[in-house]
Design an enzyme around this catalytic site. Structure first.
Site, PDB file in Angstrom:
ATOM      1  N   VAL A  23      44.767  25.605  16.283  1.00 27.44           N
ATOM      2  CA  VAL A  23      45.801  26.357  16.987  1.00 27.44           C
ATOM      3  C   VAL A  23      45.185  26.887  18.277  1.00 27.44           C
ATOM      4  CG1 VAL A  23      45.352  28.459  15.601  1.00 27.44           C
ATOM      5  CG2 VAL A  23      47.533  28.212  16.787  1.00 27.44           C
ATOM      6  N   TYR A  26      46.351  31.629  23.760  1.00 22.52           N
ATOM      7  CA  TYR A  26      46.282  31.898  25.202  1.00 22.52           C
ATOM      8  C   TYR A  26      46.557  33.362  25.524  1.00 22.52           C
ATOM      9  CZ  TYR A  26      51.352  31.524  24.587  1.00 22.52           C
ATOM     10  OH  TYR A  26      52.642  31.701  24.146  1.00 22.52           O
ATOM     11  N   GLY A  27      46.908  34.137  24.499  1.00 21.74           N
ATOM     12  CA  GLY A  27      47.246  35.550  24.720  1.00 21.74           C
ATOM     13  C   GLY A  27      46.515  36.396  23.700  1.00 21.74           C
ATOM     14  N   GLU A  99      54.087  36.228  15.123  1.00 25.95           N
ATOM     15  CA  GLU A  99      54.642  35.722  16.394  1.00 25.95           C
ATOM     16  C   GLU A  99      56.104  35.298  16.230  1.00 25.95           C
ATOM     17  OE1 GLU A  99      52.767  36.566  18.525  1.00 25.95           O
ATOM     18  OE2 GLU A  99      50.721  36.378  17.814  1.00 25.95           O
TER      19      GLU A  99
HETATM   20  C1  BEZ Z   1      48.659  33.239  21.816  1.00 21.96           C
HETATM   21  O1  BEZ Z   1      47.807  34.071  22.056  1.00 21.96           O
HETATM   22  O2  BEZ Z   1      48.379  32.053  21.743  1.00 21.96           O
HETATM   23  C2  BEZ Z   1      50.035  33.638  21.555  1.00 21.96           C
HETATM   24  C3  BEZ Z   1      50.697  34.341  22.511  1.00 21.96           C
HETATM   25  C4  BEZ Z   1      51.999  34.710  22.264  1.00 21.96           C
HETATM   26  C5  BEZ Z   1      52.592  34.363  21.060  1.00 21.96           C
HETATM   27  C6  BEZ Z   1      51.927  33.640  20.137  1.00 21.96           C
HETATM   28  C7  BEZ Z   1      50.616  33.261  20.374  1.00 21.96           C
END
Ligand code: BEZ
Length: 194
Positions: A23, A26-27, A99
Protein backbone atom coordinates in the site's frame (compact mmCIF):
# COMPACT_ATOMS: atom_id res chain seq x y z
CA UNK A 1 -21.81 8.29 -3.26
CA UNK A 2 -22.14 8.17 0.53
CA UNK A 3 -19.40 9.49 2.80
CA UNK A 4 -18.62 6.04 4.19
CA UNK A 5 -16.66 4.00 1.66
CA UNK A 6 -15.91 1.01 3.94
CA UNK A 7 -18.40 -1.38 2.34
CA UNK A 8 -17.47 -0.37 -1.19
CA UNK A 9 -13.75 -0.85 -0.53
CA UNK A 10 -14.30 -4.42 0.69
CA UNK A 11 -15.65 -5.30 -2.79
CA UNK A 12 -12.98 -3.60 -4.86
CA UNK A 13 -9.98 -5.92 -5.07
CA UNK A 14 -9.36 -9.65 -4.74
CA UNK A 15 -6.58 -9.33 -2.23
CA UNK A 16 -6.13 -13.13 -2.34
CA UNK A 17 -4.74 -12.79 -5.85
CA UNK A 18 -1.81 -10.58 -4.76
CA UNK A 19 1.42 -12.42 -4.10
CA UNK A 20 2.57 -9.51 -1.93
CA UNK A 21 0.26 -6.66 -0.94
CA UNK A 22 1.80 -3.19 -0.95
CA UNK A 23 0.00 0.00 0.00
CA UNK A 24 1.34 3.42 -0.98
CA UNK A 25 1.12 6.19 1.63
CA UNK A 26 1.29 9.82 0.57
CA UNK A 27 -0.29 11.56 3.57
CA UNK A 28 -0.94 10.49 7.12
CA UNK A 29 0.11 6.94 6.23
CA UNK A 30 3.67 8.28 6.05
CA UNK A 31 3.80 9.52 9.63
CA UNK A 32 0.95 7.74 11.45
CA UNK A 33 1.78 4.08 11.08
CA UNK A 34 -0.79 2.50 13.42
CA UNK A 35 -0.85 -0.84 11.57
CA UNK A 36 1.54 -3.78 11.35
CA UNK A 37 3.65 -4.15 8.22
CA UNK A 38 6.13 -6.68 6.91
CA UNK A 39 8.43 -4.29 5.04
CA UNK A 40 8.50 -0.63 4.13
CA UNK A 41 10.27 1.33 1.44
CA UNK A 42 10.38 4.95 0.25
CA UNK A 43 8.47 4.95 -2.99
CA UNK A 44 6.85 7.07 -5.66
CA UNK A 45 3.99 6.97 -8.13
CA UNK A 46 3.96 8.67 -11.52
CA UNK A 47 1.28 11.03 -12.80
CA UNK A 48 -0.22 12.09 -9.47
CA UNK A 49 0.09 15.06 -7.08
CA UNK A 50 -0.94 15.54 -3.44
CA UNK A 51 -3.58 18.23 -2.84
CA UNK A 52 -5.48 19.40 0.25
CA UNK A 53 -8.75 19.14 -1.63
CA UNK A 54 -10.64 16.56 0.42
CA UNK A 55 -12.95 17.33 3.33
CA UNK A 56 -12.41 15.63 6.68
CA UNK A 57 -15.53 15.12 8.78
CA UNK A 58 -14.11 12.44 11.02
CA UNK A 59 -10.42 13.18 11.72
CA UNK A 60 -9.39 16.83 11.24
CA UNK A 61 -12.84 18.40 11.18
CA UNK A 62 -16.46 17.66 12.02
CA UNK A 63 -19.59 17.15 9.89
CA UNK A 64 -20.53 20.79 10.63
CA UNK A 65 -17.02 22.15 9.97
CA UNK A 66 -15.03 19.75 7.82
CA UNK A 67 -11.26 20.14 7.77
CA UNK A 68 -9.06 19.81 4.69
CA UNK A 69 -6.90 16.77 4.10
CA UNK A 70 -5.06 15.22 1.20
CA UNK A 71 -6.16 13.39 -1.83
CA UNK A 72 -4.34 12.66 -5.09
CA UNK A 73 -5.11 14.38 -8.36
CA UNK A 74 -4.01 13.22 -11.78
CA UNK A 75 -1.07 15.36 -12.95
CA UNK A 76 0.63 14.37 -16.13
CA UNK A 77 4.43 14.58 -15.89
CA UNK A 78 4.43 14.89 -12.09
CA UNK A 79 5.34 12.29 -9.49
CA UNK A 80 4.31 11.88 -5.89
CA UNK A 81 6.81 10.45 -3.41
CA UNK A 82 5.84 8.75 -0.18
CA UNK A 83 6.21 5.46 1.66
CA UNK A 84 5.14 1.98 0.60
CA UNK A 85 4.30 -0.75 3.11
CA UNK A 86 3.98 -4.47 2.54
CA UNK A 87 1.01 -5.57 4.61
CA UNK A 88 -1.28 -8.51 5.18
CA UNK A 89 -4.90 -8.52 4.00
CA UNK A 90 -6.17 -8.06 7.56
CA UNK A 91 -4.63 -4.58 7.70
CA UNK A 92 -7.32 -3.34 5.31
CA UNK A 93 -10.00 -3.92 7.96
CA UNK A 94 -8.26 -1.15 9.90
CA UNK A 95 -7.23 1.09 7.00
CA UNK A 96 -10.63 0.96 5.26
CA UNK A 97 -12.20 2.15 8.51
CA UNK A 98 -9.54 4.80 9.14
CA UNK A 99 -9.83 6.19 5.59
CA UNK A 100 -13.58 5.76 5.16
CA UNK A 101 -14.47 9.39 4.46
CA UNK A 102 -14.66 9.24 0.69
CA UNK A 103 -11.49 7.28 -0.12
CA UNK A 104 -11.52 4.27 -2.42
CA UNK A 105 -8.69 1.84 -2.97
CA UNK A 106 -7.16 1.86 -6.44
CA UNK A 107 -4.52 -0.37 -7.98
CA UNK A 108 -1.45 1.56 -9.00
CA UNK A 109 2.14 1.00 -10.08
CA UNK A 110 4.39 1.77 -7.11
CA UNK A 111 8.10 2.36 -7.67
CA UNK A 112 10.00 1.35 -4.56
CA UNK A 113 13.15 3.43 -4.43
CA UNK A 114 16.51 1.85 -3.88
CA UNK A 115 19.02 3.72 -1.74
CA UNK A 116 20.95 4.96 -4.82
CA UNK A 117 17.68 6.56 -6.08
CA UNK A 118 18.74 5.56 -9.59
CA UNK A 119 16.58 2.56 -10.21
CA UNK A 120 13.35 1.32 -8.74
CA UNK A 121 11.52 -1.91 -8.06
CA UNK A 122 8.07 -1.75 -9.60
CA UNK A 123 5.10 -3.44 -8.02
CA UNK A 124 1.33 -3.16 -8.44
CA UNK A 125 -0.09 -2.06 -5.11
CA UNK A 126 -2.96 -0.13 -3.60
CA UNK A 127 -3.51 3.53 -2.85
CA UNK A 128 -6.44 5.38 -1.27
CA UNK A 129 -7.78 8.19 -3.44
CA UNK A 130 -10.78 10.47 -2.81
CA UNK A 131 -12.11 11.35 -6.25
CA UNK A 132 -14.14 14.39 -7.24
CA UNK A 133 -17.43 12.50 -7.08
CA UNK A 134 -17.21 11.67 -3.38
CA UNK A 135 -19.56 13.41 -0.98
CA UNK A 136 -16.77 14.91 1.15
CA UNK A 137 -14.79 16.42 -1.76
CA UNK A 138 -14.07 20.15 -1.37
CA UNK A 139 -11.94 20.87 -4.43
CA UNK A 140 -9.20 23.36 -5.29
CA UNK A 141 -8.42 26.69 -3.63
CA UNK A 142 -5.24 28.81 -3.62
CA UNK A 143 -2.76 27.64 -0.96
CA UNK A 144 -3.31 30.75 1.18
CA UNK A 145 -7.06 30.07 1.40
CA UNK A 146 -6.42 26.39 2.07
CA UNK A 147 -4.22 27.45 5.00
CA UNK A 148 -6.93 29.82 6.28
CA UNK A 149 -9.44 26.97 6.21
CA UNK A 150 -7.04 24.53 7.88
CA UNK A 151 -6.17 27.09 10.56
CA UNK A 152 -9.84 27.18 11.62
CA UNK A 153 -10.41 23.40 11.66
CA UNK A 154 -10.08 20.64 14.23
CA UNK A 155 -11.63 17.22 14.79
CA UNK A 156 -11.36 13.98 16.79
CA UNK A 157 -7.79 13.32 15.55
CA UNK A 158 -6.60 16.80 16.52
CA UNK A 159 -6.05 20.19 14.97
CA UNK A 160 -6.00 20.32 11.18
CA UNK A 161 -2.77 22.38 11.36
CA UNK A 162 -0.94 19.45 12.97
CA UNK A 163 -1.86 17.23 10.02
CA UNK A 164 0.04 19.65 7.76
CA UNK A 165 3.01 20.11 10.10
CA UNK A 166 3.42 16.35 10.71
CA UNK A 167 3.24 15.68 6.99
CA UNK A 168 5.68 18.46 6.04
CA UNK A 169 8.19 17.23 8.64
CA UNK A 170 7.83 13.64 7.47
CA UNK A 171 8.42 14.71 3.86
CA UNK A 172 11.56 16.63 4.84
CA UNK A 173 12.87 13.51 6.61
CA UNK A 174 12.31 11.61 3.36
CA UNK A 175 14.01 14.46 1.44
CA UNK A 176 10.84 14.95 -0.57
CA UNK A 177 10.06 18.45 -1.86
CA UNK A 178 6.38 19.15 -2.28
CA UNK A 179 5.63 22.77 -3.16
CA UNK A 180 1.90 22.55 -2.48
CA UNK A 181 2.42 21.12 1.02
CA UNK A 182 5.27 23.49 1.87
CA UNK A 183 3.33 26.56 0.66
CA UNK A 184 0.35 25.65 2.82
CA UNK A 185 2.72 25.07 5.76
CA UNK A 186 4.35 28.49 5.26
CA UNK A 187 0.97 30.27 5.10
CA UNK A 188 -0.13 28.47 8.25
CA UNK A 189 2.99 29.59 10.12
CA UNK A 190 2.36 33.18 9.04
CA UNK A 191 -1.26 32.96 10.18
CA UNK A 192 -0.14 31.64 13.57
CA UNK A 193 2.16 34.66 14.03
CA UNK A 194 -0.51 37.22 13.16
C1 BEZ B 1 -2.18 8.20 2.63
O1 BEZ B 1 -1.42 8.68 3.44
O2 BEZ B 1 -1.77 7.45 1.75
C2 BEZ B 1 -3.61 8.46 2.70
C3 BEZ B 1 -4.04 9.74 2.64
C4 BEZ B 1 -5.39 9.98 2.70
C5 BEZ B 1 -6.27 8.92 2.81
C6 BEZ B 1 -5.83 7.65 2.84
C7 BEZ B 1 -4.47 7.39 2.78
Amino acid sequence: MSFDTTAENKKRQHLDSFEEIWVFGYGSLIYKVDFPYLKKSPAKIQGWSRRFWQGSHDHRGTPENPGRVLTLVESSGEECAGMAYQVSQEVFEHLDHREKNGYLRFEIEIQKLRSNHMDADKVIGLVYIAKKNNAAYLGPLPEKEIAQHINMSAGPSGHNRDYVFCLANALRLLQVEDLHVFKVETHLKLLMQS
